[in-house]
Design a protein around this motif. Structure first.
Motif, PDB file in Angstrom:
ATOM      1  N   ASN A  94       1.837 -87.505  10.848  1.00 29.27           N
ATOM      2  CA  ASN A  94       0.959 -86.405  11.252  1.00 29.27           C
ATOM      3  C   ASN A  94       0.093 -86.772  12.458  1.00 29.27           C
ATOM      4  O   ASN A  94      -0.190 -85.925  13.311  1.00 29.27           O
ATOM      5  CB  ASN A  94       0.062 -85.991  10.081  1.00 29.27           C
ATOM      6  N   ILE A  95      -0.342 -88.025  12.501  1.00 29.13           N
ATOM      7  CA  ILE A  95      -1.140 -88.467  13.650  1.00 29.13           C
ATOM      8  C   ILE A  95      -0.322 -88.357  14.928  1.00 29.13           C
ATOM      9  O   ILE A  95      -0.799 -87.848  15.954  1.00 29.13           O
ATOM     10  CB  ILE A  95      -1.634 -89.911  13.441  1.00 29.13           C
ATOM     11  N   MET A  96       0.909 -88.835  14.866  1.00 27.27           N
ATOM     12  CA  MET A  96       1.781 -88.766  16.039  1.00 27.27           C
ATOM     13  C   MET A  96       2.039 -87.314  16.440  1.00 27.27           C
ATOM     14  O   MET A  96       1.996 -86.953  17.630  1.00 27.27           O
ATOM     15  CB  MET A  96       3.098 -89.480  15.742  1.00 27.27           C
ATOM     16  N   GLN A  97       2.290 -86.450  15.449  1.00 30.25           N
ATOM     17  CA  GLN A  97       2.558 -85.047  15.751  1.00 30.25           C
ATOM     18  C   GLN A  97       1.331 -84.350  16.320  1.00 30.25           C
ATOM     19  O   GLN A  97       1.438 -83.496  17.199  1.00 30.25           O
ATOM     20  CB  GLN A  97       3.064 -84.341  14.487  1.00 30.25           C
ATOM     21  N   PHE A  98       0.134 -84.716  15.832  1.00 26.88           N
ATOM     22  CA  PHE A  98      -1.092 -84.130  16.371  1.00 26.88           C
ATOM     23  C   PHE A  98      -1.306 -84.555  17.823  1.00 26.88           C
ATOM     24  O   PHE A  98      -1.681 -83.741  18.678  1.00 26.88           O
ATOM     25  CB  PHE A  98      -2.295 -84.549  15.525  1.00 26.88           C
ATOM     26  N   LEU A  99      -1.062 -85.824  18.113  1.00 25.13           N
ATOM     27  CA  LEU A  99      -1.255 -86.325  19.473  1.00 25.13           C
ATOM     28  C   LEU A  99      -0.309 -85.644  20.460  1.00 25.13           C
ATOM     29  O   LEU A  99      -0.641 -85.479  21.639  1.00 25.13           O
ATOM     30  CB  LEU A  99      -1.045 -87.842  19.503  1.00 25.13           C
ATOM     31  N   ILE A 100       0.877 -85.248  19.971  1.00 30.42           N
ATOM     32  CA  ILE A 100       1.861 -84.603  20.844  1.00 30.42           C
ATOM     33  C   ILE A 100       1.607 -83.102  20.974  1.00 30.42           C
ATOM     34  O   ILE A 100       1.694 -82.531  22.068  1.00 30.42           O
ATOM     35  CB  ILE A 100       3.287 -84.856  20.313  1.00 30.42           C
ATOM     36  N   THR A 101       1.269 -82.449  19.862  1.00 29.71           N
ATOM     37  CA  THR A 101       1.161 -80.974  19.856  1.00 29.71           C
ATOM     38  C   THR A 101      -0.263 -80.457  19.932  1.00 29.71           C
ATOM     39  O   THR A 101      -0.472 -79.284  20.254  1.00 29.71           O
ATOM     40  CB  THR A 101       1.803 -80.413  18.581  1.00 29.71           C
ATOM     41  N   ASN A 102      -1.240 -81.310  19.579  1.00 29.31           N
ATOM     42  CA  ASN A 102      -2.651 -80.905  19.525  1.00 29.31           C
ATOM     43  C   ASN A 102      -2.891 -79.805  18.493  1.00 29.31           C
ATOM     44  O   ASN A 102      -3.856 -79.041  18.585  1.00 29.31           O
ATOM     45  CB  ASN A 102      -3.148 -80.435  20.897  1.00 29.31           C
ATOM     46  N   GLU A 103      -2.017 -79.735  17.478  1.00 26.66           N
ATOM     47  CA  GLU A 103      -2.170 -78.733  16.417  1.00 26.66           C
ATOM     48  C   GLU A 103      -2.956 -79.344  15.258  1.00 26.66           C
ATOM     49  O   GLU A 103      -2.537 -80.345  14.658  1.00 26.66           O
ATOM     50  CB  GLU A 103      -0.798 -78.258  15.944  1.00 26.66           C
ATOM     51  N   VAL A 104      -4.085 -78.723  14.926  1.00 20.90           N
ATOM     52  CA  VAL A 104      -4.979 -79.268  13.906  1.00 20.90           C
ATOM     53  C   VAL A 104      -4.395 -79.165  12.498  1.00 20.90           C
ATOM     54  O   VAL A 104      -4.934 -79.769  11.566  1.00 20.90           O
ATOM     55  CB  VAL A 104      -6.350 -78.564  13.949  1.00 20.90           C
ATOM     56  N   LYS A 105      -3.296 -78.432  12.345  1.00 22.81           N
ATOM     57  CA  LYS A 105      -2.693 -78.320  11.016  1.00 22.81           C
ATOM     58  C   LYS A 105      -2.205 -79.673  10.496  1.00 22.81           C
ATOM     59  O   LYS A 105      -1.987 -79.840   9.291  1.00 22.81           O
ATOM     60  CB  LYS A 105      -1.534 -77.321  11.034  1.00 22.81           C
ATOM     61  N   PHE A 106      -2.014 -80.622  11.395  1.00 21.76           N
ATOM     62  CA  PHE A 106      -1.538 -81.937  10.994  1.00 21.76           C
ATOM     63  C   PHE A 106      -2.667 -82.845  10.512  1.00 21.76           C
ATOM     64  O   PHE A 106      -2.408 -83.929   9.990  1.00 21.76           O
ATOM     65  CB  PHE A 106      -0.804 -82.624  12.159  1.00 21.76           C
ATOM     66  N   ILE A 107      -3.905 -82.408  10.680  1.00 25.30           N
ATOM     67  CA  ILE A 107      -5.045 -83.224  10.272  1.00 25.30           C
ATOM     68  C   ILE A 107      -5.454 -82.848   8.851  1.00 25.30           C
ATOM     69  O   ILE A 107      -5.871 -81.714   8.596  1.00 25.30           O
ATOM     70  CB  ILE A 107      -6.243 -83.038  11.230  1.00 25.30           C
ATOM     71  N   ASN A 108      -5.326 -83.789   7.938  1.00 28.07           N
ATOM     72  CA  ASN A 108      -5.727 -83.539   6.551  1.00 28.07           C
ATOM     73  C   ASN A 108      -6.328 -84.803   5.952  1.00 28.07           C
ATOM     74  O   ASN A 108      -6.598 -85.779   6.660  1.00 28.07           O
ATOM     75  CB  ASN A 108      -4.532 -83.048   5.718  1.00 28.07           C
ATOM     76  N   TRP A 109      -6.529 -84.776   4.654  1.00 32.93           N
ATOM     77  CA  TRP A 109      -7.164 -85.893   3.950  1.00 32.93           C
ATOM     78  C   TRP A 109      -6.401 -87.194   4.181  1.00 32.93           C
ATOM     79  O   TRP A 109      -7.009 -88.255   4.355  1.00 32.93           O
ATOM     80  CB  TRP A 109      -7.214 -85.565   2.455  1.00 32.93           C
ATOM     81  N   GLY A 110      -5.063 -87.121   4.202  1.00 31.84           N
ATOM     82  CA  GLY A 110      -4.250 -88.318   4.382  1.00 31.84           C
ATOM     83  C   GLY A 110      -4.445 -88.968   5.736  1.00 31.84           C
ATOM     84  O   GLY A 110      -4.416 -90.202   5.855  1.00 31.84           O
ATOM     85  N   VAL A 111      -4.640 -88.161   6.780  1.00 29.15           N
ATOM     86  CA  VAL A 111      -4.883 -88.708   8.121  1.00 29.15           C
ATOM     87  C   VAL A 111      -6.190 -89.492   8.132  1.00 29.15           C
ATOM     88  O   VAL A 111      -6.267 -90.604   8.676  1.00 29.15           O
ATOM     89  CB  VAL A 111      -4.912 -87.581   9.171  1.00 29.15           C
ATOM     90  N   PHE A 112      -7.224 -88.929   7.522  1.00 24.72           N
ATOM     91  CA  PHE A 112      -8.498 -89.652   7.442  1.00 24.72           C
ATOM     92  C   PHE A 112      -8.338 -90.928   6.613  1.00 24.72           C
ATOM     93  O   PHE A 112      -9.004 -91.937   6.896  1.00 24.72           O
ATOM     94  CB  PHE A 112      -9.574 -88.755   6.824  1.00 24.72           C
ATOM     95  N   LEU A 113      -7.464 -90.898   5.621  1.00 24.44           N
ATOM     96  CA  LEU A 113      -7.215 -92.084   4.796  1.00 24.44           C
ATOM     97  C   LEU A 113      -6.688 -93.240   5.647  1.00 24.44           C
ATOM     98  O   LEU A 113      -7.217 -94.358   5.597  1.00 24.44           O
ATOM     99  CB  LEU A 113      -6.215 -91.750   3.688  1.00 24.44           C
ATOM    100  N   VAL A 114      -5.619 -93.001   6.418  1.00 25.05           N
ATOM    101  CA  VAL A 114      -5.014 -94.103   7.176  1.00 25.05           C
ATOM    102  C   VAL A 114      -5.935 -94.569   8.302  1.00 25.05           C
ATOM    103  O   VAL A 114      -5.971 -95.766   8.626  1.00 25.05           O
ATOM    104  CB  VAL A 114      -3.625 -93.712   7.726  1.00 25.05           C
ATOM    105  N   LEU A 115      -6.695 -93.651   8.886  1.00 26.45           N
ATOM    106  CA  LEU A 115      -7.679 -94.070   9.890  1.00 26.45           C
ATOM    107  C   LEU A 115      -8.762 -94.932   9.240  1.00 26.45           C
ATOM    108  O   LEU A 115      -9.237 -95.910   9.831  1.00 26.45           O
ATOM    109  CB  LEU A 115      -8.306 -92.850  10.562  1.00 26.45           C
ATOM    110  N   GLY A 116      -9.120 -94.572   8.010  1.00 25.29           N
ATOM    111  CA  GLY A 116     -10.095 -95.373   7.267  1.00 25.29           C
ATOM    112  C   GLY A 116      -9.567 -96.761   6.958  1.00 25.29           C
ATOM    113  O   GLY A 116     -10.324 -97.748   6.991  1.00 25.29           O
ATOM    114  N   ILE A 117      -8.275 -96.868   6.646  1.00 24.62           N
ATOM    115  CA  ILE A 117      -7.666 -98.178   6.386  1.00 24.62           C
ATOM    116  C   ILE A 117      -7.842 -99.087   7.600  1.00 24.62           C
ATOM    117  O   ILE A 117      -8.197-100.265   7.482  1.00 24.62           O
ATOM    118  CB  ILE A 117      -6.169 -98.024   6.040  1.00 24.62           C
TER     119      ILE A 117
END
Length: 346
Positions: free
Chosen positions: A233-256
């Motif tokens: 989802n992070i990769m897809q967000f960086l390419i498309t800039n679509e916020v639909k890819f940002i969810n709890w899981g994205v914050f999880l891996v960034l937190g890791i």
């Protein structure tokens, strides 16, 4: 509520980095060094999460069914490929995230390829291949439903097996390990300097994995810890800039990543390390296989080996041994075989 994913990830990254909790090592050591200590630690994390998960369901605090049809062909092929990939990449999905936070450039390469190929397997040129293999499935989800028994029988069995293995390890005479004079005191010494026992780290990881369920579900995301889809989802967000890819899981891996960086800096283990060309090639190859394998299998060593096993899905318990076999296959060609050739020519 999404920020609870960041908090959960920071805790997980910190514990995994300081505890040196390596699932790749747990699988590899069963074959290479004939040690099952880290694998027993993984079982502890699974067991803690499993007991808690079914308690939450029993009391009605977690009214979900996080299972689906068993896509057995994709799971078997993907798990084996993922097992090969984590040996070449030098770490599993979570291990790659926390080693990247330690400054390992090779892990950055593996992480980028993992994210890229995970995204390609979902909405990119490999999507059709992914869907074709995953279309072969059976309507068998949880093991206890298939067998027709209560899940608590399996929880009890897992707890007994794990408890017995833990007892055997703790009953062994412990070799004395030379320790340096502590430079820190109090809590700072425990958090950043003291060597953590794998079983303690595993218990903490199991509790974090358990907490991830209600925290994630509260945001509308049905699932616990997961690394592959959020990474894609992070990769897809960086390419498309679509916020639909940002969810709890994205914050999880960034937190890791953040938690691992804090742990590495606090323990003086962070430093930029540029690998040689062979390691870079291996990291590229390993990261690519990780992305393909985890996408096919519906999860990585966290999503399948730690989480799906805890609620006794077929996907989890079929995926786990095949990941192990994949690591053994790769370890033979990267570790065992080179040692044998070196011994012959010596």
């Amino acid at each position: 509520m999404l920020l609870t994913g960041l908090f959960c990830g920071i805790l997980l990254g910190f514990v995994m980095q300081r505890g040196r909790f390596c699932i790749t090592g747990a699988f590899r050591d069963l074959y290479v060094t004939k040690s099952n200590k880290m694998f027993v630690a993984l079982l502890i994390a699974i067991t803690v999460q499993s007991v808690g998960f079914f308690i939450l369901k029993e009391v009605g605090w977690l009214n979900i069914e996080p299972v689906k049809n068993f896509e057995f062909v994709a799971v078997m092929v993907g798990s084996f490929l993922f097992g090969i990939g984590i040996i070449y990449a030098g770490g599993c999905a979570t291990g790659t995230w926390y080693r990247a936070a330690e400054g390992l450039i090779g892990s950055w390469v593996a992480l980028f390829m993992y994210m890229l190929f995970s995204a390609m397997m979902r909405t990119g040129p490999l999507g059709e291949f992914n869907q074709t293999l995953r279309s072969v499935k059976v309507d068998e989800r949880n093991i206890y439903e298939s067998v027709g028994i209560s899940a608590w029988w399996l929880v009890a069995l897992l707890t007994l097996i794990t408890g017995y293995l833990v007892y055997k390890h703790l009953a062994k005479p412990q070799a004395k390990v030379a320790t340096l004079k502590p430079k820190k005191t109090g809590l700072a010494h425990i958090l950043f300097e003291k060597r953590w026992h794998p079983f303690v780290s595993a218990t903490l990881i199991g509790l974090i994995a358990l907490a991830a369920w209600p925290l994630s579900v509260a945001t509308g995301r049905i699932g616990g810890l997961g690394i592959t889809t959020p990474s894609a989802n992070i990769m897809q967000f960086l390419i498309t800039n679509e916020v639909k890819f940002i969810n709890w899981g994205v914050f999880l891996v960034l937190g890791i990543f953040i938690g691992s960086f804090i742990a590495a800096k606090g323990s003086n283990e962070f430093r930029l390390r540029l690998p040689d060309t062979q390691t870079m090639i291996r990291s590229t190859f390993g990261g690519s296989l990780m992305g393909i394998g985890a996408s096919l299998a519906g999860g990585c060593s966290i999503g399948n080996a730690l989480v799906a096993t805890a609620y006794f899905s077929w996907q989890g318990w079929v995926s786990l041994p095949l990941m192990v076999l994949g690591t053994w296959f790769a370890a033979y060609f990267t570790i065992i075989r080179p040692q044998q050739l070196k011994a012959v020519t010596a």
